[in-house]
Design a protein around this motif. Structure first.
Motif, short mmCIF file in Angstrom:
data_model
loop_
_atom_site.label_atom_id
_atom_site.label_comp_id
_atom_site.label_asym_id
_atom_site.label_seq_id
_atom_site.Cartn_x
_atom_site.Cartn_y
_atom_site.Cartn_z
N SER A 100 0.81 -1.23 0.00
CA SER A 100 0.00 0.00 0.00
C SER A 100 0.84 1.28 0.00
N ASN A 101 1.98 1.27 0.66
CA ASN A 101 2.80 2.48 0.73
C ASN A 101 3.36 2.90 -0.62
N ASP A 102 3.54 1.93 -1.51
CA ASP A 102 4.16 2.21 -2.80
C ASP A 102 3.14 2.40 -3.92
N ILE A 103 1.86 2.39 -3.59
CA ILE A 103 0.80 2.50 -4.58
C ILE A 103 0.31 3.95 -4.65
N GLU A 104 0.03 4.39 -5.87
CA GLU A 104 -0.45 5.76 -6.07
C GLU A 104 -1.92 5.90 -5.66
N VAL A 105 -2.75 4.94 -6.07
CA VAL A 105 -4.17 4.99 -5.75
C VAL A 105 -4.67 3.58 -5.44
N ILE A 106 -5.44 3.45 -4.36
CA ILE A 106 -6.17 2.23 -4.06
C ILE A 106 -7.65 2.56 -4.17
N LEU A 107 -8.34 1.82 -5.03
CA LEU A 107 -9.77 2.05 -5.24
C LEU A 107 -10.54 0.82 -4.79
N SER A 108 -11.43 0.98 -3.81
CA SER A 108 -12.30 -0.13 -3.44
C SER A 108 -13.68 0.10 -4.03
N VAL A 109 -14.30 -1.00 -4.43
CA VAL A 109 -15.64 -0.96 -4.99
C VAL A 109 -16.54 -1.78 -4.08
N CYS A 110 -17.68 -1.20 -3.69
CA CYS A 110 -18.68 -1.95 -2.93
C CYS A 110 -18.05 -2.50 -1.64
N THR A 111 -18.22 -3.79 -1.37
CA THR A 111 -17.71 -4.38 -0.13
C THR A 111 -16.22 -4.69 -0.17
N GLY A 112 -15.54 -4.23 -1.20
CA GLY A 112 -14.07 -4.25 -1.16
C GLY A 112 -13.58 -3.44 0.04
N ALA A 113 -14.42 -2.51 0.51
CA ALA A 113 -14.07 -1.71 1.69
C ALA A 113 -13.85 -2.60 2.92
N LEU A 114 -14.57 -3.72 3.00
CA LEU A 114 -14.38 -4.64 4.13
C LEU A 114 -12.97 -5.21 4.13
N ILE A 115 -12.45 -5.51 2.95
CA ILE A 115 -11.09 -6.05 2.84
C ILE A 115 -10.07 -4.98 3.24
N LEU A 116 -10.28 -3.74 2.79
CA LEU A 116 -9.37 -2.66 3.19
C LEU A 116 -9.42 -2.40 4.69
N ALA A 117 -10.62 -2.53 5.27
CA ALA A 117 -10.74 -2.33 6.71
C ALA A 117 -9.92 -3.37 7.46
N LYS A 118 -10.01 -4.63 7.02
CA LYS A 118 -9.28 -5.70 7.68
C LYS A 118 -7.78 -5.62 7.40
N ALA A 119 -7.40 -4.90 6.36
CA ALA A 119 -5.98 -4.66 6.07
C ALA A 119 -5.46 -3.46 6.88
N ASN A 120 -6.33 -2.90 7.72
CA ASN A 120 -5.97 -1.78 8.60
C ASN A 120 -5.55 -0.53 7.83
N LEU A 121 -6.29 -0.23 6.76
CA LEU A 121 -5.95 0.93 5.93
C LEU A 121 -6.96 2.06 6.02
N LEU A 122 -8.00 1.92 6.84
CA LEU A 122 -9.07 2.92 6.85
C LEU A 122 -9.10 3.80 8.10
N ASP A 123 -8.12 3.69 8.93
CA ASP A 123 -8.08 4.48 10.17
C ASP A 123 -8.08 5.98 9.85
N GLY A 124 -9.06 6.69 10.37
CA GLY A 124 -9.13 8.14 10.21
C GLY A 124 -9.64 8.62 8.87
N LEU A 125 -10.10 7.71 8.01
CA LEU A 125 -10.55 8.09 6.68
C LEU A 125 -12.07 8.23 6.59
N LYS A 126 -12.52 8.88 5.52
CA LYS A 126 -13.94 8.87 5.15
C LYS A 126 -14.14 7.70 4.22
N VAL A 127 -15.17 6.88 4.49
CA VAL A 127 -15.35 5.65 3.72
C VAL A 127 -16.81 5.47 3.33
#
Length: 199
Positions: A100-127
């Motif tokens: 994730s640190n080396d990626i320019e953009v991460i785009l989640s679609v639909c419940t892909g947000a659940l995977i990002l949440a479990k990857a601990n990438l959504l802290d402090g974000l608007k989702v």
């Protein structure tokens, strides 16, 4: 003369029981907006090289695995019923977090947000996510995360999250606008004859 920039690698992640339009929609958007491959190199990637069965029994052969795929500049994480299982797959969440640190953009679609949440990438974000899965997302995000229920997509800079299914196409067009300008995004939507909702 300025050296031409290489095409950005767009990795579209696949997993069992993925929602077809969640991955195929953004795939088509980036393909249509690629200027015949000059600006985006779009490919699929999965945890292993076995065929992936999407919802409805659609079988897809991923081009790469997470072990051998080209380094992504843009990572698309789709949703679907399978996201409820894959969000607890440490192999996948560790891979996403690790790159994730080396990626320019991460785009989640639909419940892909659940995977990002479990990857601990959504802290402090608007989702956001599919309206029917907001309660599932609320159960697993940190208290610092703000859930925006009415949004078609939300932009946190590197991490962009979209609501359900066709909203992923809108968000992918937004990413093209962000990276290459509004004219390119409109051109991509026109090629697809797609009615882009920009809200």
């Amino acid at each position: 003369m300025e050296q031409a920039r290489r095409a950005r690698n767009v990795a579209v992640f696949l997993f069992e029981q993925v929602e077809p339009l969640d991955f195929a929609g953004p795939f088509e958007v980036f393909l249509s907006g690629s200027n015949e491959g000059q600006d985006f190199n779009v490919y699929t990637v999965a945890a292993n090289n076995c065929p992936v069965k999407a919802l409805g029994g659609l079988s897809i052969n991923p081009a790469y695995t997470i072990a051998d795929c080209p380094k992504p500049d843009i990572l698309v994480i789709p949703g679907g019923w399978g996201s409820r299982k894959e969000m607890n797959n440490d192999t996948i969440t560790n891979w996403i977090r690790g790159i994730s640190n080396d990626i320019e953009v991460i785009l989640s679609v639909c419940t892909g947000a659940l995977i990002l949440a479990k990857a601990n990438l959504l802290d402090g974000l608007k989702v956001t996510t599919n309206r029917l899965a907001i309660h599932e997302l609320r159960e697993i995000v940190p208290a610092s995360t703000e859930i925006v229920e009415a949004a078609r997509y939300v932009d946190n800079g590197k991490i962009i999250l979209s609501a359900g299914v066709s909203a992923g196409m809108d968000a992918a067009l937004y990413v093209i606008e962000k990276l290459l300008g509004i004219d390119r995004a409109i051109e991509a939507a026109t090629i697809m004859e797609y009615d882009w909702r920009r809200d």
